[in-house]
Design an enzyme around this catalytic site. Sequence first.
Site, PDB file in Angstrom:
ATOM      1  N   ARG A  50       0.842  -1.192   0.000  1.00  0.00           N
ATOM      2  CA  ARG A  50       0.000   0.000   0.000  1.00  0.00           C
ATOM      3  C   ARG A  50       0.883   1.250   0.000  1.00  0.00           C
ATOM      4  NH1 ARG A  50      -3.767  -1.145   5.122  1.00  0.00           N
ATOM      5  NH2 ARG A  50      -1.722  -1.804   5.900  1.00  0.00           N
ATOM      6  N   ASP A  52       1.617   5.280   0.034  1.00  0.00           N
ATOM      7  CA  ASP A  52       0.989   6.410   0.721  1.00  0.00           C
ATOM      8  C   ASP A  52       0.527   7.479  -0.263  1.00  0.00           C
ATOM      9  OD1 ASP A  52       1.427   5.309   3.227  1.00  0.00           O
ATOM     10  OD2 ASP A  52       3.355   6.328   3.498  1.00  0.00           O
ATOM     11  N   ARG A 197      11.357   6.999   3.419  1.00  0.00           N
ATOM     12  CA  ARG A 197      11.311   8.461   3.563  1.00  0.00           C
ATOM     13  C   ARG A 197      12.035   8.922   4.833  1.00  0.00           C
ATOM     14  NH1 ARG A 197       5.096   9.683   3.038  1.00  0.00           N
ATOM     15  NH2 ARG A 197       5.823  11.814   3.506  1.00  0.00           N
TER      16      ARG A 197
END
Length: 266
Positions: A50, A52, A197
Amino acid sequence: MPRIALGLEYDGSAYRGWQTQAHAVAVQSELEAALAEIAGHPVRVTAAGRTDAGVHACSQVVHFDTEAERPDRAWVRGVNTHLPADIGVRWVAHPGKRFDARRSGVARRYRYLLQSSALAPVLMRNRVGWTWKALDLEPMQAAAGCLLGEHDFSSFRAAGCQARHPVRTVTEVSLARRGALIALEIEANAFLHHMVRNVVGSLMVIGSGERPSGWLADVLQARDRRVAGVTAPAAGLYLLGVRYPAPFDLPGPATTPAFASIPTGE
């Protein structure tokens, strides 16, 4: 019911992520609606991962089951006619009922594109992360080596991460530069929420000279998100793809976003 696998490319800028949501537009809901038009019945897909809000994919992999008998071109070109321009099916395969897009994957590969420049990007604002700070690539490269191998990545884990445990195995990590763009490429058996990230945010601290290259290893060992750097913007992150066992005979990760051919090999 036969099982079909698809490879997808999408620009995540306009979406609240992959997963269908009640009050926001998501990539999954757009794909399922397009597939239903071709299959003639509601379709539910399972994805490899999944992504973001704002994150892109060069080769997201999904599977679905259907009794509809259609030629392969219908699952690619036909579905694409019902998709918005920022989502596209790239390939179709028939890996069998044992295949699961999420559980069968043995590795995921991501690339993060970071622009280091005095002024914020305009045309590339939804395609790259950005920092106004000048970054030195060499200490960032030296620091990244500590990520290789099996570690507890709690220091790079989002507070809302739902993974059962924080241990992951990174098999490859590299950084390269072309002009103002720096590319991080990383492959692991799996990733935690915001892991890439958060790694990039910490490498930015090192590249700017605020911390030495050895600091990243200290952050990793601390197992504490509070000691790491900021979370880098979603716009620079790309899911390059997923690796599956050879018997499924599926394409591997894409080599790169087409507009950013930055060599990251040794």
